[in-house]
Design an enzyme around this catalytic site. Structure first.
Site, PDB file in Angstrom:
ATOM      1  CE  LYS A  44      -3.558   0.962   4.507  1.00  0.00           C
ATOM      2  NZ  LYS A  44      -1.858  -0.669   4.418  1.00  0.00           N
ATOM      3  CD  GLU A  76      -4.107  -6.875  -0.565  1.00  0.00           C
ATOM      4  OE1 GLU A  76      -3.183  -7.276  -1.843  1.00  0.00           O
ATOM      5  OE2 GLU A  76      -3.843  -5.744  -0.085  1.00  0.00           O
TER       6      GLU A  76
END
Length: 356
Positions: A282, A156
């Site tokens: 998500k 990330e």
């Protein structure tokens, strides 16, 4: 997700063109619920394993974007016509990843993500603070571990520390906040991803085993030492009771991701047991926009905050910024400023926040 052996997605693309297309061509693009219902019925599995969640969410979101275009609306404006969801904030908090551990980095530190969250309602100010924090933390990491380490990037976009205990990332984060001059203006958040180091009923960190009770004491201690806003997935993904015990003992938001997987039925169980105060949203984890909105509506109707999130594998699509902004979500979690596919989400959020 449906992926080929080599990691590519040709099978998912083929499913879009040969299976999904015939089912939905001719449906009014504004009829999101019918489009998604057709996709869900065609797939026929509980986890989109036939068509692939990447195929189903791609089509579902494309339909919403197309409908927005026909109305000459921004996606976030059009989304508000599809659902009524109680806001948590005017503008989401930015959950910026700064230090990676766990399975997303080659590091001995077990916890997966360590984030800094600027405490401001202005996305522009938050990004300015984020850049200052990035520069400050780089200098701290480079001084402590060397420039080579400071140049490494996790999945990330966070720094990857070569050594340290579970407290080290929190200590460095707090130091960066202090040296950047943001004391009292910036929170710390953590995604523990505890399932990744759960083995045979215990949690194994750096060769030592911890019980759920021992791990809970670690979180409570960290919460007293550092300005922690939220802790995501602090226990194994089916440990609803352990989540609830921790949430009962701390004002920090305990967040479900692996626990709830953007799934309305799992969310209901978590709410019933008092396991969480926030849920990670998500869209490609559940597979259609309609199911995503249903889960968000259920969460907010029960005063559970929504944090819209990227995945560890990402594209340059910025739709989740519109989703987070449209419904005044608590947060937008999309990585660091060191990876372009993460930055586009933050820049989109900044742009649409300035439109309103």
């Amino acid at each position: 997700e449906l992926r080929d052996v080599d990691g590519h997605v040709s099978r998912a693309i083929e499913n879009v063109n040969t299976l999904i297309k015939p089912e939905i061509v001719g449906i009014d693009v504004h009829d999101q619920s019918q489009i998604d219902a057709k996709i869900i019925a065609l797939d026929g599995t509980v986890n989109k394993s036939r068509l692939g969640g990447n195929a189903t969410i791609g089509v579902s979101i494309a339909a919403a974007k197309a409908a927005a275009k026909t109305e000459n609306m921004e996606p976030f404006e059009y989304l508000r016509q599809l659902a009524s969801i109680k806001p948590s904030r005017k503008v989401p908090y930015l959950y910026l990843n700064y230090i990676n551990g766990g399975k997303h980095a080659k590091s001995p530190i077990a916890f997966q993500e360590h984030m800094l969250v600027p405490d401001t309602a202005s996305v522009t100010e938050a990004l300015e603070m984020a850049r200052t924090l990035e520069k400050t933390l780089y200098e701290i990491v480079a001084k402590k571990y060397g420039a080579d380490v400071a140049s490494e990037v996790g999945d990330e976009g966070g720094y990857v520390l070569p050594e340290g205990t579970h407290e080290t990332p929190f200590e460095l984060s707090a130091q960066a906040i202090r040296e950047a001059g943001f004391d009292g203006k910036c929170f710390i958040a953590a995604d523990i991803a505890a399932s990744s180091f759960y083995e045979d009923g215990a949690y194994v960190m750096q060769g030592k085993s911890y019980s759920a009770d021992e791990l809970r004491e670690i979180y409570l201690s960290l919460s007293k030492k550092f300005p922690i806003l939220s802790i995501e997935d602090p226990f194994f993904e089916e440990s609803f009771e352990d989540f609830a015990k921790l949430q009962k003992e701390t004002p920090v938001r305990i967040v479900g991701d692996d626990l709830t997987v953007t799934n309305k039925s799992l969310l209901a169980r978590a709410i019933g047991m008092g396991s969480i105060r926030a849920i990670i949203i998500k869209p490609n984890q559940i597979g259609t926009l309609s199911e995503t909105l249903d889960t968000m509506h259920e969460a907010r109707s029960r005063d559970i905050d929504c944090i819209v999130s990227h995945r560890s594998g990402e594209t340059n699509d910025d739709f989740i910024a519109d989703l987070a902004f449209a419904f005044g979500c608590f947060g937008l979690k999309t990585g660091s400023l060191r990876k372009p596919e993460r930055v586009v989400k933050y820049k989109r959020l900044e742009a649409i926040s300035l439109l309103s």
